[in-house]
Write an enzyme that holds these catalytic residues in place. Sequence first.
Site, short mmCIF file in Angstrom:
data_model
loop_
_atom_site.label_atom_id
_atom_site.label_comp_id
_atom_site.label_asym_id
_atom_site.label_seq_id
_atom_site.Cartn_x
_atom_site.Cartn_y
_atom_site.Cartn_z
N GLU A 91 33.51 33.31 11.99
CA GLU A 91 33.48 33.15 13.59
C GLU A 91 33.75 34.57 14.21
O GLU A 91 34.73 34.97 15.08
CB GLU A 91 34.66 32.24 14.13
CG GLU A 91 34.55 30.63 13.43
CD GLU A 91 35.15 29.73 14.21
OE1 GLU A 91 35.46 29.99 15.56
OE2 GLU A 91 35.40 28.76 13.54
N GLU A 94 22.48 32.32 8.61
CA GLU A 94 21.28 32.09 7.87
C GLU A 94 21.49 33.31 6.46
O GLU A 94 22.13 33.93 7.07
CB GLU A 94 19.94 32.28 8.86
CG GLU A 94 19.77 31.12 9.72
CD GLU A 94 18.61 31.28 10.50
OE1 GLU A 94 18.06 32.39 10.32
OE2 GLU A 94 18.24 30.52 11.30
#
Lengths: 250, 384
Positions: free
Chosen positions: B364, B126
């Site tokens: 990631e 986010e």
Amino acid sequence: MKVLVPVKRVVDYNVKIRVKSDKTGVDLANVKMSMNPFDEISVEEAVRLKEAGVATEVIAVSVGPQQAQETIRTALAMGADRGILVKTDAEVEPLGVAKILKELVGAESPDLVIAGKQAIDDDSNQTGQMLAALLGWSQATFASELEIADGKAKVTREIDGGLQTIEVSMPAVVTADLRLNEPRYASLPNIMKAKKKPIDEKTVEELGVDIAPRLTVLEVTEPAAREAGVKVETVAELVDKLKNEAGVIG
Amino acid sequence: MALDLETRNQLLDTIRRFVRERLVPLEGQVAEDDEVPAEIVQEMRELGLFGLSIDPEHGGLGLNMEEECLVALELGWTSPAFRSVFGTNVGIGSQGLIMDGREDQKAHWLPLLATGEKIASFALTEPEAGSDAGSVRTSAIRDGDHYIMNGTKRFITNADKASVFTVMARTNPDVKGAGGISAFFVPRETPGVSVGLPEKKMGQHGAHVCDVIFDDAKVPAECLIGDHEGVGFKTAMKVLDRGRLHISAVCTGVAERLIDEMTRYAAERKQFGQAIGDFQLIQAMLADSKMEAYAARCMILDAAKKRDAGENVSVEGSCCKLFASEMVGRVADRAVQVFGGAGYIADFGIERFYRDVRLFRIYEGTSQVQQTIIGKAMLRAVRD
């Protein structure tokens, strides 16, 4: 209609070939081997015939060492139904392969054999023709289009300077040229399923075929290395060299 | 179940051929157009690439981790944008469902993901929550048989093409940390879900990232992954943990490609009357690159085999991601150096890889997050 497709295990087309130092042949130690590219085209064509509902079964056949089984598996992954491996560690000449195939045709009774027009290792371009002769079947070589209807095969052949379309009665031997189709990549699920398809193993002795070589290889050599060219300064110099050194213009 | 060697080799051979014959020639075009051609996506579907990690029962190949890494090493040989087309279906987009989903959810979605008919994305990050994944603000408040979801997810790979999102959202606003987060599998057509325009990026053109916005989105309660709220953070961490080996393998594949490119160039390019590869300073760059890529390959396959044997490889996975992503950065830098001026010119494609691989150290789990995962685990081991 059954279709028989012979597939040959050859040096992969990407490999840079090296001649053995004793000039008896090509060095095959640790060299990547794959299916002869023209045979891939034959398999593709046979599988397409099956998908179109024209053929009912596609049988992939290879003559060679145990590892030729991998070549058959490739054909099975592409969509062939089953395989036959005629196991031999001997070098088999086109006539020998044609005789073996004749026996298999006798046992399997296919209506069509689609072979690659030649193998990229020895470039013999003989097996299909010899097989047709031994069987007394029609032959249509260098096919770039194939249509099967009413017990006949309509074949467009790639000949010098153009295309020739012929119609031959079945059963027939067709040999595949480069433009017949573009072979598919076997899908990953089909590669895994190919493991479950059957491969029969036979020996040359079982088939009772004499594969003793008729030819003797005297020497294998690499192509002569290309020499570096020269830069010419003027057109006049170029013409002079073409006339007097290369002798290509009068 | 592991594949037999013959089948495995055929599988890898086919992928290698596909990558080199079909994808490599299109690298420049894909970067230019910022789009992988539709016919290539279709070929990837037919080949079965979307289903690499999904079990055969649900229409995939069910490769084990070692096999998946070997495939990823092959896929690394070309622009990472190609792998991204199906990467989220193989990894982060689908794995939350595979690991923690209910049977009915898996039976519905996995066959669609395995064929590539539907694309799944992973929506964790986010504007205010990246490496600190526990601070997710997107909320999902239960209202009868629905959840009302509000919030914005950022940098979501494949969001523009996705049919469904694995979304981490806070179901319990009273629990501030990771324990208040749940994972959902949200279809794109859910009312109140919208996707932003693709971001302009440094590299990996052809792979898109976008915002995904939830504005009073009415998410059916059955979209909750599994049966329980509050375990979404764990799901997310497991998904990322698994993906690290795959990403490491892609990094190493790209490094191997760059090493091949720079070695060929060094053998051809002449300066001072000889091939530059004959200069030992160039050889040193080649050798360092080869050594590092080989080390990464060994680490990855070792960790993958351990994972397949049932061991917890969380630390090893982070070691691989940290090493391989940093390693490919160094290799790409050397590749530019060996190519010299040509390495800086777009036509040679080396600068494109240099930009592409920069992302590997970030997504990631950044290199710094990997370091803290490894460091914390080491200390925990001696303190326990």
